[in-house]
Design an enzyme around this catalytic site. Structure first.
Site, PDB file in Angstrom:
ATOM      1  N   ALA A  10      39.698  32.990  47.643  1.00  0.00           N
ATOM      2  CA  ALA A  10      38.793  31.836  47.361  1.00  0.00           C
ATOM      3  C   ALA A  10      37.402  31.997  47.149  1.00  0.00           C
ATOM      4  CB  ALA A  10      39.035  30.725  48.324  1.00  0.00           C
ATOM      5  N   ARG A  37      37.999  29.333  57.863  1.00  0.00           N
ATOM      6  CA  ARG A  37      37.929  29.206  56.605  1.00  0.00           C
ATOM      7  C   ARG A  37      38.516  27.774  56.360  1.00  0.00           C
ATOM      8  NH1 ARG A  37      35.074  31.032  52.316  1.00  0.00           N
ATOM      9  NH2 ARG A  37      36.949  31.771  51.024  1.00  0.00           N
ATOM     10  N   ALA A 131      30.767  33.533  36.913  1.00  0.00           N
ATOM     11  CA  ALA A 131      31.007  32.275  37.903  1.00  0.00           C
ATOM     12  C   ALA A 131      30.333  32.989  39.286  1.00  0.00           C
ATOM     13  CB  ALA A 131      32.154  31.988  38.258  1.00  0.00           C
ATOM     14  N   LYS A 186      37.465  47.817  30.765  1.00  0.00           N
ATOM     15  CA  LYS A 186      36.242  47.350  31.633  1.00  0.00           C
ATOM     16  C   LYS A 186      36.223  48.344  32.785  1.00  0.00           C
ATOM     17  CE  LYS A 186      35.932  43.141  34.194  1.00  0.00           C
ATOM     18  NZ  LYS A 186      36.131  41.682  34.776  1.00  0.00           N
ATOM     19  N   ASN A 194      27.694  49.605  37.391  1.00  0.00           N
ATOM     20  CA  ASN A 194      27.746  49.265  38.756  1.00  0.00           C
ATOM     21  C   ASN A 194      27.243  50.346  39.712  1.00  0.00           C
ATOM     22  OD1 ASN A 194      29.018  46.801  37.660  1.00  0.00           O
ATOM     23  ND2 ASN A 194      30.732  46.743  39.172  1.00  0.00           N
ATOM     24  N   ASN A 204      21.018  44.988  35.619  1.00  0.00           N
ATOM     25  CA  ASN A 204      21.779  45.899  34.634  1.00  0.00           C
ATOM     26  C   ASN A 204      20.915  46.325  33.657  1.00  0.00           C
ATOM     27  OD1 ASN A 204      23.708  45.127  36.179  1.00  0.00           O
ATOM     28  ND2 ASN A 204      24.735  43.603  34.766  1.00  0.00           N
TER      29      ASN A 204
END
Length: 303
Positions: A10, A37, A131, A186, A194, A204
């Site tokens: 989550a 949680r 997000a 990716k 990273n 970045n």
């Protein structure tokens, strides 16, 4: 077709998908790791989705791993290193015809999970949606991208490229029959950006703008190109550094997830990013000294 989706993990992407699946009319249950949680979640009993400055509440359910009941549709969005430990207490609750979709950074966890769950059908997904969590179960939709989805085990030709029950609203899904190649693309960009942002403690964009940092990224990418040539993987039209530079510039103001983990003294996904690359190189009999040195430095200085 509406389905009951359980979501394992989550975090920001898990909550983003929980909200959009609920919005599309699916039943959604978050699988939470402990009672603390669960208590936090029960205060609102919903996922808050914030987009363009507006907030919307989407009521969903939640359960602890031990008592979720039958799981027919599972979306896994945990950190790569958490996948197998998180899956262990719920695996026996998966139905024989369950649909499992894995949406994670790096590589290795997807293949391990598909092997562990066989013959249950497993799909992999790679997303560019942006997000972040403002607080627990409150996700900010920071940038719309697309999510590529495809069956992980190509030995099952009858599987649809995208599970028919995976239908979120306002998120873009793209069927990808070569999902492992997309995961590799990716992975290559993650390996180029990273670890270096964590090494230099920088945004970045600095990897593209600072000459010495760019040279370091170029050396890392040259090794990635060499490995992909050895493995006969055609990832990009040109050298990997061109794609890495473009992504670094496009996300210039961002702090990579690995750098954020380092700053917050959390465990990183290094073993499933650079670590996976080095494992593949070892199997191919190839040395990647730039990546090896970077990996060893970060292993010493991070969790």
């Amino acid at each position: 077709m509406a389905a009951h989706w359980h979501i394992l993990g989550a975090g920001s992407i898990g909550c983003l998908w929980a909200a959009h699946l609920a919005k599309a009319g699916h039943r959604v249950t978050l699988i939470l790791r402990n009672s603390e949680r669960l208590d936090t979640f029960k205060k609102n009993g919903a996922v808050v989705l914030e987009s363009d400055g507006k907030q919307h509440l989407f009521p969903v359910n939640a359960c602890l791993p031990a008592n979720c009941g039958p799981i027919s549709h599972l979306l896994i969005t945990t950190k790569a290193y958490d996948t197998l430990p998180a899956l262990k207490p719920i695996a026996h609750q998966l139905t024989h015809d369950a649909c499992v979709v894995m949406m994670q950074n790096g590589m290795g966890a997807q293949q391990e999970t598909a092997t562990r769950l066989a013959p249950i059908n497993v799909w992999a997904a790679s997303t560019t949606d942006g997000a972040w969590l403002k607080e627990p179960f409150h996700v900010v939709f920071a940038g719309k991208g697309e999510t590529k989805v495809g069956p992980l085990l190509q030995t099952v030709p009858s599987l649809p490229t995208i599970p028919t029950e995976l239908a979120p609203s306002d998120l873009t899904l793209v069927a990808d029959e070569q999902i492992e190649l997309s995961l590799w693309r990716k992975l290559a960009i993650n390996c180029a950006i990273n670890p270096l942002t964590a090494y230099y403690d920088c945004r970045n964009g600095e990897l593209a703008e600072d000459p010495s940092k760019f040279q370091h990224m170029s050396r890392v990418c040259a090794e990635i190109d060499r490995l992909c040539q050895q493995l006969k993987l055609q990832l990009f039209d040109g050298p990997a550094v061109q794609q890495a530079e473009a992504v670094a510039r496009a996300t210039g103001a961002n702090f990579s997830s690995m750098l954020q983990d380092v700053r917050h003294k959390r465990k990183t996904e290094l073993d499933y990013i650079t670590g996976y690359l080095l494992k593949q190189a070892k199997q191919a009999g190839l040395a990647l000294p730039e990546n090896q040195t970077l990996y060893e430095h970060l292993k010493k200085t991070t969790k």
